[in-house]
Each structure stands twice: as C-alpha cells, then as structure tokens.
Design a protein around this motif. Sequence first.
Motif, PDB file in Angstrom:
ATOM      1  N   SER A  52      67.954  41.217  40.431  1.00 49.76           N
ATOM      2  CA  SER A  52      67.214  42.481  40.358  1.00 49.76           C
ATOM      3  C   SER A  52      66.115  42.486  41.417  1.00 49.76           C
ATOM      4  CB  SER A  52      66.618  42.693  38.961  1.00 49.76           C
ATOM      5  OG  SER A  52      65.687  41.687  38.656  1.00 49.76           O
ATOM      6  N   VAL A  53      65.959  43.640  42.046  1.00 51.45           N
ATOM      7  CA  VAL A  53      64.917  43.838  43.051  1.00 51.45           C
ATOM      8  C   VAL A  53      64.067  45.015  42.600  1.00 51.45           C
ATOM      9  CG1 VAL A  53      64.413  44.334  45.479  1.00 51.45           C
ATOM     10  CG2 VAL A  53      66.437  42.992  44.889  1.00 51.45           C
ATOM     11  N   ASP A  54      62.765  44.814  42.536  1.00 50.78           N
ATOM     12  CA  ASP A  54      61.811  45.840  42.157  1.00 50.78           C
ATOM     13  C   ASP A  54      62.034  47.099  42.993  1.00 50.78           C
ATOM     14  OD1 ASP A  54      59.432  47.329  41.693  1.00 50.78           O
ATOM     15  OD2 ASP A  54      58.325  45.482  41.317  1.00 50.78           O
ATOM     16  N   ASP A  55      62.126  48.249  42.327  1.00 51.81           N
ATOM     17  CA  ASP A  55      62.364  49.534  43.007  1.00 51.81           C
ATOM     18  C   ASP A  55      61.271  49.898  44.006  1.00 51.81           C
ATOM     19  OD1 ASP A  55      64.721  49.926  41.658  1.00 51.81           O
ATOM     20  OD2 ASP A  55      63.833  51.188  40.100  1.00 51.81           O
ATOM     21  N   THR A  56      60.087  49.347  43.835  1.00 55.87           N
ATOM     22  CA  THR A  56      58.980  49.695  44.739  1.00 55.87           C
ATOM     23  C   THR A  56      59.026  48.919  46.054  1.00 55.87           C
ATOM     24  OG1 THR A  56      57.511  48.049  43.733  1.00 55.87           O
ATOM     25  CG2 THR A  56      57.460  50.280  42.805  1.00 55.87           C
ATOM     26  N   ILE A  57      59.971  47.989  46.185  1.00 59.72           N
ATOM     27  CA  ILE A  57      60.095  47.194  47.409  1.00 59.72           C
ATOM     28  C   ILE A  57      61.111  47.840  48.341  1.00 59.72           C
ATOM     29  CG2 ILE A  57      60.794  44.968  48.371  1.00 59.72           C
ATOM     30  CD1 ILE A  57      59.897  43.684  45.726  1.00 59.72           C
ATOM     31  N   ASP A  58      60.728  48.016  49.587  1.00 63.88           N
ATOM     32  CA  ASP A  58      61.635  48.496  50.622  1.00 63.88           C
ATOM     33  C   ASP A  58      62.444  47.295  51.116  1.00 63.88           C
ATOM     34  OD1 ASP A  58      62.961  49.501  52.833  1.00 63.88           O
ATOM     35  OD2 ASP A  58      61.140  49.799  54.027  1.00 63.88           O
ATOM     36  N   SER A  59      63.606  47.082  50.525  1.00 64.21           N
ATOM     37  CA  SER A  59      64.379  45.874  50.835  1.00 64.21           C
ATOM     38  C   SER A  59      64.986  45.903  52.235  1.00 64.21           C
ATOM     39  CB  SER A  59      65.466  45.634  49.782  1.00 64.21           C
ATOM     40  OG  SER A  59      66.368  46.709  49.751  1.00 64.21           O
ATOM     41  N   GLU A  60      65.088  47.082  52.842  1.00 60.93           N
ATOM     42  CA  GLU A  60      65.596  47.187  54.220  1.00 60.93           C
ATOM     43  C   GLU A  60      64.493  46.958  55.254  1.00 60.93           C
ATOM     44  OE1 GLU A  60      68.697  47.546  55.238  1.00 60.93           O
ATOM     45  OE2 GLU A  60      69.653  47.960  53.315  1.00 60.93           O
ATOM     46  N   GLY A  61      63.232  47.137  54.840  1.00 63.91           N
ATOM     47  CA  GLY A  61      62.130  47.039  55.787  1.00 63.91           C
ATOM     48  C   GLY A  61      61.147  45.914  55.519  1.00 63.91           C
ATOM     49  N   THR A  62      61.411  45.122  54.484  1.00 61.07           N
ATOM     50  CA  THR A  62      60.532  44.010  54.136  1.00 61.07           C
ATOM     51  C   THR A  62      61.271  42.707  54.402  1.00 61.07           C
ATOM     52  OG1 THR A  62      59.543  45.368  52.392  1.00 61.07           O
ATOM     53  CG2 THR A  62      59.107  43.008  52.313  1.00 61.07           C
ATOM     54  N   TYR A  63      60.593  41.787  55.078  1.00 56.23           N
ATOM     55  CA  TYR A  63      61.199  40.529  55.488  1.00 56.23           C
ATOM     56  C   TYR A  63      60.696  39.358  54.648  1.00 56.23           C
ATOM     57  CZ  TYR A  63      62.921  42.881  59.652  1.00 56.23           C
ATOM     58  OH  TYR A  63      63.585  43.721  60.501  1.00 56.23           O
ATOM     59  N   ILE A  64      61.579  38.392  54.459  1.00 56.94           N
ATOM     60  CA  ILE A  64      61.230  37.140  53.794  1.00 56.94           C
ATOM     61  C   ILE A  64      61.851  35.992  54.599  1.00 56.94           C
ATOM     62  CG2 ILE A  64      60.969  38.138  51.490  1.00 56.94           C
ATOM     63  CD1 ILE A  64      63.755  37.081  50.799  1.00 56.94           C
ATOM     64  N   PHE A 169      55.822  35.124  48.599  1.00 58.03           N
ATOM     65  CA  PHE A 169      55.825  35.384  50.034  1.00 58.03           C
ATOM     66  C   PHE A 169      54.829  36.487  50.345  1.00 58.03           C
ATOM     67  CE2 PHE A 169      60.368  34.449  49.015  1.00 58.03           C
ATOM     68  CZ  PHE A 169      60.506  33.283  49.732  1.00 58.03           C
ATOM     69  N   PRO A 170      54.228  36.462  51.513  1.00 61.96           N
ATOM     70  CA  PRO A 170      53.416  37.608  51.918  1.00 61.96           C
ATOM     71  C   PRO A 170      54.352  38.793  52.206  1.00 61.96           C
ATOM     72  CG  PRO A 170      53.628  36.074  53.731  1.00 61.96           C
ATOM     73  CD  PRO A 170      54.270  35.427  52.540  1.00 61.96           C
ATOM     74  N   ILE A 171      53.820  40.000  52.154  1.00 60.94           N
ATOM     75  CA  ILE A 171      54.601  41.180  52.499  1.00 60.94           C
ATOM     76  C   ILE A 171      54.640  41.285  54.026  1.00 60.94           C
ATOM     77  CG2 ILE A 171      54.762  43.685  52.331  1.00 60.94           C
ATOM     78  CD1 ILE A 171      53.282  43.391  49.609  1.00 60.94           C
ATOM     79  N   ILE A 172      55.839  41.223  54.581  1.00 58.41           N
ATOM     80  CA  ILE A 172      56.039  41.271  56.031  1.00 58.41           C
ATOM     81  C   ILE A 172      56.965  42.437  56.351  1.00 58.41           C
ATOM     82  CG2 ILE A 172      56.828  40.007  58.069  1.00 58.41           C
ATOM     83  CD1 ILE A 172      56.494  37.421  56.343  1.00 58.41           C
ATOM     84  N   HIS A 173      56.484  43.364  57.175  1.00 58.10           N
ATOM     85  CA  HIS A 173      57.299  44.535  57.522  1.00 58.10           C
ATOM     86  C   HIS A 173      57.925  44.446  58.898  1.00 58.10           C
ATOM     87  CE1 HIS A 173      56.457  46.619  53.834  1.00 58.10           C
ATOM     88  NE2 HIS A 173      55.166  46.413  54.000  1.00 58.10           N
ATOM     89  N   LYS A 174      57.409  43.580  59.757  1.00 56.09           N
ATOM     90  CA  LYS A 174      57.996  43.395  61.092  1.00 56.09           C
ATOM     91  C   LYS A 174      57.910  41.928  61.449  1.00 56.09           C
ATOM     92  CE  LYS A 174      57.104  47.891  63.064  1.00 56.09           C
ATOM     93  NZ  LYS A 174      56.663  48.636  64.196  1.00 56.09           N
ATOM     94  N   VAL A 175      58.928  41.467  62.159  1.00 58.94           N
ATOM     95  CA  VAL A 175      58.902  40.070  62.638  1.00 58.94           C
ATOM     96  C   VAL A 175      59.076  40.047  64.132  1.00 58.94           C
ATOM     97  CG1 VAL A 175      59.650  38.997  60.511  1.00 58.94           C
ATOM     98  CG2 VAL A 175      61.365  39.778  62.132  1.00 58.94           C
TER      99      VAL A 175
END
Length: 175
Positions: A52-64, A169-175
């Motif tokens: 399950s992935v929290d609906d509030t997370i942009d899984s296409e734009g958040t990096y881990i 993990f920290p929230i990362i939107h760009k790498v």
Amino acid sequence: NKYLASYSTLMRNMMENSNKDFVTIATEINQLKKYLDLEHLRFQDKFEYEISVDDTIDSEGTYIPNMIIQPHLENAIWHGLRYLDTKGLLQLKIQLKEDKIRVSIDDNGIGLTKSQELKTSNQKVHESRGLTNTAERIALLNELYKHSISFKIEEKSAPQTGTIVTIDFPIIHKV
C-alpha cells in the motif's frame, strides 16, 4: 515456464536501474511487485503479500534510494515466513510521516530469535553481511547526498510473532 519468464523480466529491470542511486517510488514498487510475485511462485503456500502507498504521495514524482527495501522483503520471506506451518502475511506500506517517507515491512513470520536458532553458522554470516551492506549503503547515501535515511528492525512482542522493519527517507522530488 512462468517462473523463468518472471525471473528474466526482474533481472532485466534490475540491471536497467542498477546504476541509479534513486528511483521513483512507482519504479521501486513495480520492481518489488515483480520480486514478490516471483517469491510467491516459489513459496505460494507460505505467504501472501500486500503493498500500500499513501494516496497523498506522488509516487511518480517522489524518489527513494534504489534497492534498499528489497533485501528486507527477502529476509522476511527467507528467514521468517517460509518456516511457518500456516500461510503468513507480508505487508509493505509506504506512508507520509511528517516530512519523511516511511516504509514499513511487517511480517508475521517466526521472528528474529527463533530464526537465529534455526540458522547454520554459514547462514548467520550471510544474513549479517546483508544487514551490514544495507547499513553501509544508507551511511554512504547519507554522506554523499546529505540525507537523513534511517532504518530499524524490531521483533514483535508475544503473543505476536514476526518482524517490523522501518525505513525513513527524506522527501526527494528531483535527483
């Protein structure tokens, strides 16, 4: 053979992403589903899994970080769930917790203590090396990218059995 086709696809995808330190959550989940499907083919009478992935997370734009989660799923299956007499459950949850992405891997396997008792000395060296590799990789990523990635492993308290791994993990939107 379904197993060989799944294995081939998984290996190809892993090789494509192997040079990346970070991938999107969507990419990682896709990889993890393939891995879990493959292990489920092998141990289908031993466990079911849920992701399950929290609906509030942009899984296409958040990096881990790439390939930090998979070794813990593998440990849950190989060292906990496969020893059960009944079918177990492996849950992978990705949630937003304050200013972090929290990944939790929760299994109802036999737990750390009982698993250690069953292991040969060779298996003990192999697993501790796996955990050491994860810790070293997290330390390196923290140093290189100035992140604060952390993880902990806890055994559940009786009467429950199993293990919970938590990785922040920290929230990362760009790498």
